[in-house]
Design an enzyme around this catalytic site. Structure first.
Site, PDB file in Angstrom:
ATOM      1  N   LYS A  36      44.504 -51.298   0.658  1.00 30.20           N
ATOM      2  CA  LYS A  36      45.419 -51.080   1.784  1.00 30.20           C
ATOM      3  C   LYS A  36      44.644 -50.812   3.070  1.00 30.20           C
ATOM      4  CE  LYS A  36      47.468 -47.174   1.737  1.00 30.20           C
ATOM      5  NZ  LYS A  36      48.320 -46.081   1.212  1.00 30.20           N
ATOM      6  N   HIS A  85      32.953 -34.378  24.321  1.00 30.04           N
ATOM      7  CA  HIS A  85      33.559 -35.135  25.417  1.00 30.04           C
ATOM      8  C   HIS A  85      32.783 -36.424  25.660  1.00 30.04           C
ATOM      9  CE1 HIS A  85      35.893 -35.623  29.077  1.00 30.04           C
ATOM     10  NE2 HIS A  85      34.764 -35.935  29.716  1.00 30.04           N
ATOM     11  N   SER A 117      41.738 -42.308 -10.751  1.00 31.15           N
ATOM     12  CA  SER A 117      40.827 -41.330 -10.147  1.00 31.15           C
ATOM     13  C   SER A 117      40.736 -40.046 -10.953  1.00 31.15           C
ATOM     14  CB  SER A 117      41.285 -41.019  -8.720  1.00 31.15           C
ATOM     15  OG  SER A 117      41.302 -42.196  -7.938  1.00 31.15           O
ATOM     16  N   TYR A 155      55.597 -43.423   3.423  1.00 33.72           N
ATOM     17  CA  TYR A 155      54.328 -43.829   4.024  1.00 33.72           C
ATOM     18  C   TYR A 155      53.884 -45.208   3.565  1.00 33.72           C
ATOM     19  CZ  TYR A 155      51.744 -42.522  -0.234  1.00 33.72           C
ATOM     20  OH  TYR A 155      51.268 -42.445  -1.514  1.00 33.72           O
ATOM     21  N   GLU A 175      53.238 -48.130   6.240  1.00 33.14           N
ATOM     22  CA  GLU A 175      51.886 -48.690   6.319  1.00 33.14           C
ATOM     23  C   GLU A 175      51.910 -50.206   6.213  1.00 33.14           C
ATOM     24  OE1 GLU A 175      49.078 -45.108   4.556  1.00 33.14           O
ATOM     25  OE2 GLU A 175      50.096 -46.430   3.161  1.00 33.14           O
ATOM     26  N   CYS A 225      44.997 -47.205  -2.084  1.00 32.74           N
ATOM     27  CA  CYS A 225      44.253 -46.746  -0.909  1.00 32.74           C
ATOM     28  C   CYS A 225      43.207 -47.726  -0.406  1.00 32.74           C
ATOM     29  CB  CYS A 225      43.551 -45.422  -1.214  1.00 32.74           C
ATOM     30  SG  CYS A 225      44.449 -44.286  -2.287  1.00 32.74           S
ATOM     31  N   GLU A 275      38.752 -33.740  21.036  1.00 34.10           N
ATOM     32  CA  GLU A 275      38.557 -32.528  21.819  1.00 34.10           C
ATOM     33  C   GLU A 275      39.881 -31.942  22.318  1.00 34.10           C
ATOM     34  OE1 GLU A 275      36.742 -32.864  25.728  1.00 34.10           O
ATOM     35  OE2 GLU A 275      37.211 -35.007  25.762  1.00 34.10           O
ATOM     36  N   CYS A 285      44.635 -46.355  -6.785  1.00 37.60           N
ATOM     37  CA  CYS A 285      43.899 -46.177  -5.532  1.00 37.60           C
ATOM     38  C   CYS A 285      42.920 -47.316  -5.288  1.00 37.60           C
ATOM     39  CB  CYS A 285      43.164 -44.839  -5.539  1.00 37.60           C
ATOM     40  SG  CYS A 285      42.174 -44.558  -4.061  1.00 37.60           S
TER      41      CYS A 285
END
Length: 468
Positions: A54, A452, A15, A190, A194, A51, A457, A46
């Site tokens: 995955k 909502h 990247s 992570y 994952e 990324c 929110e 990536c």
């Protein structure tokens, strides 16, 4: 005419490297980029083994839950759905190949010369490219460049132990020949969390080992404990304070002996125990480029090494290992070397309030400081916290819960930490990251009208602090 073959020679087609090469070429520079895998590997970790694949597999895993949850909404199924592992792999590979082509077209369309071969630095302005001739014999090409950019990223690290040859890393997990019905994941970062979540969702029997007290070190402590509980509840056999002694291959699979004397049998053992800078064979030591304790390339605020003509960005510098960070660093280098785009100020890169997501099930989204880090930096902080079952699960039958948390600097009322565990956490947190980068206070959050009914929110409706 310049005395050099190129104004910028980029080593690494991930990247950061692609972004720097493309943008520099668009500003009129003569740019070359060398990637060992050529156009078949453009996009780096990536795109190829990080990324993108995955998250594709994460989507696949979520469908398994979706089929079950649909029953609560009246959808009837005559038979249980079954994963076709070969189809998933094939379709993923097609998409990755498409993206590789997109990167190649972007580079060539910008005027970048793309080389397929392994590049090494042979001098402050010299590069040697190792290639293969049509008959398979090795060859070498030599080039000079006014500036060189190292953007070779990182690579998985597996410690040395008996049976190390039997394990796989995140590089191989996507293309296993057969689906691992029993998967052992070693690690607590992570990547480990994952893949434990993903393969558990794909219906594997997953055991995860971590030597520490809790997974996801560096994240907010409440987030760590909450997501660990959710993963365990969904079926991951998470074992903390646990490590591997050795691994042996048997007729029944891989026999993994643990430090506590227990044994785990597995079809595959995934080691996700960290990544290290990918610098082997680059020749950095021959030109005196300074490196750190993990061989990371040391750079200044402009990503320049101690050798003035050589720069480095992304995971190879071992700062923040995230694709968008590498992209941002690449733009700083381009502005530094070739000037900013017309009408724009030179880019700078800050490392505060970088949002990130972890594609566990449920997802994590986070930006800013953890509670502990905020207390250390700001002193007194005020915490707002909400935990609930999402509206979607009122009929789905799922016991999954959502956690949302705000960390506020009491003295200034500024929101300095925002954390979420729940569906689409990354999508939700991205928008709030803009507000936090701009310095939004809790009063601004309170005055913002929520959408909502959404989970998002909740971040603008939490009124009562849970603690100071």
């Amino acid at each position: 005419m310049s005395a050099f073959d190129f104004d910028l020679f980029v080593i690494g087609g991930g990247s950061g490297g692609v972004r720097a090469a493309r943008m520099a070429a668009q500003r009129g520079a003569r740019v070359a980029l060398a990637e060992t895998l050529g156009t078949d590997g453009l996009g780096g970790t990536c795109v190829n083994v990080g990324c993108i694949p995955k998250k594709i597999y994460s989507y696949a895993a979520h469908y398994h839950d979706g089929f079950e949850e649909a029953r609560g909404y009246g959808w009837e199924q005559d038979s249980a759905p079954r994963l076709n592992w070969a189809t998933l792999k094939t379709n993923r590979a097609k998409e990755i190949s498409r993206l590789n082509g997109v990167y190649g077209n972007l580079l060539r369309g910008s005027g970048v010369t793309v080389f397929n071969g392994f590049a090494r630095v042979d001098g402050e302005h010299a590069i040697t490219l190792a290639t293969l001739h049509a008959d398979g014999s090795p060859g070498h090409q030599h080039f000079t460049a006014k500036n060189i950019l190292i953007a070779t990223g990182g690579t998985p690290h597996v410690p040395h132990f008996v049976g190390r040859e039997h394990v796989i890393t995140s590089n191989e997990i996507f293309d296993l020949e057969s689906f691992p019905q029993r998967l052992l994941v070693v690690g607590g970062g992570y990547i480990a969390c994952e893949f434990a979540s993903i393969f558990n969702g794909l219906s594997a029997q997953v055991t995860q080992l971590y030597r520490g007290e809790q997974v996801l070190r560096g994240f907010d402590d409440e987030i760590r404990h909450f997501v660990a509980a959710e993963m365990t509840k969904s079926g991951v056999d998470l074992r903390l304070n646990a490590g591997v002694v050795d691994i042996h291959k048997t007729d029944d699979g891989l026999r993994v002996e643990l430090e506590d004397g227990n044994v785990v049998m597995a079809d595959s053992v995934l080691y996700a125990t960290g990544r290290v800078p990918n610098v082997q064979g680059l020749g950095l030591d021959t030109v005196g480029v300074a490196q750190g304790g993990q061989n990371e390339v040391l750079v200044n605020a402009h990503y320049q090494t101690n050798v003035p003509s050589i720069y480095a960005v992304g995971d190879v510098t071992n700062r923040v290992q995230l694709t968008p960070v590498a992209l941002g660093e690449a733009m700083v280098v381009v502005d530094q070397l070739f000037g900013p785009a017309a009408g724009k100020a030179p880019r700078s890169m800050g490392y505060d309030f970088i949002p990130t997501a972890v594609f566990t099930h449920p997802n994590i989204g986070t930006v800013g400081y953890s509670e502990a880090a905020a207390r250390e930096k700001f002193g007194q902080v005020t915490i707002f916290r909400s935990e609930f079952k999402a509206l979607r699960h009122t009929l789905s039958g799922s016991t999954e819960r959502t956690l949302m948390k705000l960390v506020v600097d009491t003295a200034t009322d500024r929101v300095v930490g925002l954390h979420m565990v729940g569906a689409e956490a990354g999508e939700i947190v991205q928008g709030f990251a803009v507000a936090m980068k701009a310095g939004a206070t809790k009063a601004v959050f309170d005055s913002t009208i929520g959408i909502h009914p959404t989970a998002a929110e909740e971040f603008v409706t939490m009124r009562e602090p849970t603690r100071n």
